[in-house]
Design an enzyme around this catalytic site. Structure first.
Site, short mmCIF file in Angstrom:
data_model
loop_
_atom_site.label_atom_id
_atom_site.label_comp_id
_atom_site.label_asym_id
_atom_site.label_seq_id
_atom_site.Cartn_x
_atom_site.Cartn_y
_atom_site.Cartn_z
N ALA A 378 0.61 -1.30 -0.22
CA ALA A 378 0.00 0.03 -0.03
C ALA A 378 1.19 1.38 -0.22
O ALA A 378 1.31 1.16 0.96
CB ALA A 378 -0.59 -0.17 0.84
N CYS A 379 0.93 2.16 -0.68
CA CYS A 379 1.46 3.43 -0.89
C CYS A 379 0.68 4.69 -1.01
O CYS A 379 -0.79 4.41 -1.62
CB CYS A 379 2.31 3.54 -2.40
SG CYS A 379 1.80 3.81 -3.59
N ASP A 380 0.89 5.26 -1.53
CA ASP A 380 0.17 6.75 -1.36
C ASP A 380 -1.15 6.54 -2.21
O ASP A 380 -2.21 7.08 -2.82
CB ASP A 380 0.63 7.75 -1.29
CG ASP A 380 -0.32 9.24 -1.04
OD1 ASP A 380 -1.33 9.13 -0.24
OD2 ASP A 380 -0.24 10.34 -1.76
N VAL A 411 -3.00 3.76 0.04
CA VAL A 411 -3.36 3.58 1.44
C VAL A 411 -5.20 3.47 1.59
O VAL A 411 -5.52 3.17 2.33
CB VAL A 411 -2.41 4.31 2.22
CG1 VAL A 411 -3.65 4.50 3.53
CG2 VAL A 411 -1.22 4.09 2.15
#
Length: 581
Positions: A378-380, A411
């Site tokens: 999960a990233c921005d 995220v």
């Protein structure tokens, strides 16, 4: 302590707000690029190949398609598909109520319309009698959508029209006063705190599209997506860095400059915070996403190629000079990336399995992995760096024979579910934990270079070996490492493991063993490889010392293993050569 918690909470709130703005733009970047390419190529009279018929697509795409997509996406983020439809209806009101491209208006009306519908559903949906659900769903959405569209037409539209006008005036004033470079004082620190998508897609892209609609191009597209500052810093690390930060910088520079994954240089700045000075210290037709030099050139205006190239290279040169001075005058011994990541790993230990076990303790920690059935990076933005991290771990799983799906997402899209392992960047760990408190969480400093991936593989591999053990057997256990247990007919490759050996080195052993094989007329390849590069297959004959035996056993179950006391002189080496085909 309270002050630190308050600061962390504020940062999370700012990130969440920025991500909400970015989340409406990011899924639609492809549509924005499509509009930008149509404008750049076919616009009359300034396109590369002007065409009056295709030119008719430009204004409808700008004024209707893109705002409606943004409003639809914003509504879906709040209340799924019903919210998406409500968001699109509300956005249409603000589009018709003004002559400006209503990107900012869409970013307000999309979530607002969906939020109102969600509140209405929470109040009445559970009270609807059986058989009347479809009537309620359709009419509640239709009536509320109508009200939101009218409200947007008479209230939000004029307000946004006025606000957009003065925002454009302000931006133009800053550009005319030649103060635009000062924006980096805000943009670059914000990027390092993983607000890059919020700044770029949430603020600069909507303003840039409105400016491009009037002037045909906008320098705002280049400000956050400019790969120059990151390239300069990474080149400085290539020349003046220390340890693994120096050796990993060339690969990072290629990924950042050509691939457009800017997150890869953030850990380098976090390692030496003074380098933010280097990061601080032309115009496009449309947004360049990712911030790759290829994407920038592809959407550059016809008359702006030279200016954009100069802008990118100039930023790289300035950041390189400043970073080089800082690194060259750094008298500390320096902390390389691997060491930094291990320190953060210890500091980030959390409850419920968030403490990432080391390879040596894999057998003790294996139970914490027994319920995991899915891994999510999960990233921005849910693209770019997380996709590359997922690809790396997926490849490691494949080589280790681990059949667990590995995917990536933003995220904001994480869901709280059991059996989930979430891997995210340390700056986003708090938000990931809020979204999925029942999942196991692992935070890393860099998606593209983390020692925690090997630890994760070791734990899953140990779990596989434990679960595969027979519950009862009257047969004596086969002793691993004995020469008599090797099926030489299956061997297609001989491997020495690069590791801290007590006697001899893997590189020298490989060379000596290979020479002996040639003298004996044997053609099976001999390699020195890292332990995580090994394929779990009996065609691999691995020669190791007792020091490596335990580590190898937690990772691989199908390779054939011979344990020797000395990689260079053990008598078993000659016996192995004589038995190989």
């Amino acid at each position: 302590m309270n002050q630190a918690k308050s600061s962390s909470s504020l940062k999370v709130k700012v990130q969440k707000f920025g991500t909400a703005l970015s989340g409406m733009i990011m899924p639609n970047i492809g549509a924005i690029i499509a509009w930008g390419l149509v404008a750049a190529i076919f616009m009359s009279p300034n396109g590369w190949f002007p065409n009056k018929n295709i030119n008719n697509l430009i204004q409808p795409m700008l004024h209707y398609l893109l705002p409606l997509l943004i409003g639809y996406t914003g509504g879906r983020m709040v209340h799924d598909e019903r919210g998406a439809v409500a968001g699109a209806i509300g956005t249409l009101g603000v589009i018709v109520g003004t002559t400006q491209p209503m990107f900012l208006g869409a970013m307000i009306m999309g979530p607002l319309s969906a939020w109102l519908l969600k509140k209405l559903d929470n109040q009445f949906q559970s009270k609807i009698k059986s058989g009347f659900e479809m009537i309620y769903n359709n009419f509640s959405l239709g009536i509320l959508g109508m009200i939101c569209a009218i409200f947007a037409y008479f209230i939000i539209g004029p307000v946004m029209d006025w606000g957009s006008h003065w925002a454009s005036v302000g931006v133009n004033a800053i550009i005319n006063a030649h103060l635009l470079p000062l924006a980096n004082i805000v943009i670059e620190p914000a990027k390092v705190l993983f607000l890059n998508n919020a700044i770029g897609n949430g603020i600069l892209v909507p303003l840039g599209i409105q400016q491009a609609a009037e002037a045909g191009k906008s320098v705002l597209f280049l400000m956050e997506s400019n790969p120059g500052p990151g390239l300069g810093i990474l080149i400085a690390f290539m020349l003046f860095g220390k340890g693994s930060s120096k050796s990993s910088a060339p690969g990072a520079a290629i990924i950042e400059f050509f691939g457009g994954i800017h997150e890869i240089y953030f850990p380098y700045i976090l390692m030496k915070p003074s380098l933010i000075i280097a990061a601080i210290g032309g115009g496009l037709k449309a947004a360049a996403s990712p911030g790759s030099i290829f994407a920038i050139l592809l959407v550059s205006a016809k008359d702006a190629y030279f200016g954009n190239i100069v802008g990118v290279l100039g930023a790289a040169i300035v950041s390189f000079v400043i970073a080089a001075i800082i690194l060259k005058n750094d008298k500390s011994e320096g902390t390389d990336l691997a060491t930094k990541q291990k320190e953060m790993q210890a500091m980030k230990a959390e409850s419920k399995g968030q403490t990432m076990p080391t390879e040596e303790s894999a057998n003790e920690s294996v139970k914490s992995y027994s319920d995991i059935n899915k891994v999510i990076f999960a990233c921005d933005a849910g693209m770019g760096s997380s996709a590359m991290g997922a690809s790396l771990l997926r490849d490691k799983f494949k080589k280790a024979g681990i059949n667990i799906p590995v995917t990536n997402t933003a995220v904001r899209n994480l869901k709280d579910e059991n059996g989930l392992l979430v891997i995210t960047q340390e700056e986003l760990a708090d938000r990931a934990l809020q979204k999925s408190p029942n999942a196991m969480h692992v935070s890393v400093g860099n998606f593209l270079n983390s020692p925690k991936y090997d630890a994760i593989v070791a734990n899953f591999k140990a779990l596989t070996q434990v679960s595969d053990k027979p519950t009862a057997s009257n047969q004596p256990a086969k002793s691993v490492g004995k020469l008599e247990n090797i099926d030489f007919a299956k061997v297609k490759e001989v491997d020495f493991i690069r590791h801290d050996q007590h006697l001899g080195t893997a590189t020298m052993a490989t060379s000596l063993f290979n020479d002996a094989m040639k003298k004996a007329g044997k053609k099976i390849p001999v390699k020195a490889i890292r332990i995580n590069e090994l394929e779990d297959d009996p065609k691999h004959l691995v020669i190791i010392t007792p020091a490596v035996k335990k580590t190898l056993a937690t990772r691989y179950s199908d390779v054939q293993v011979v344990v020797v006391d000395d990689l260079l002189k053990d008598k078993k080496l000659g016996e192995i050569i004589s038995k190989l085909n």
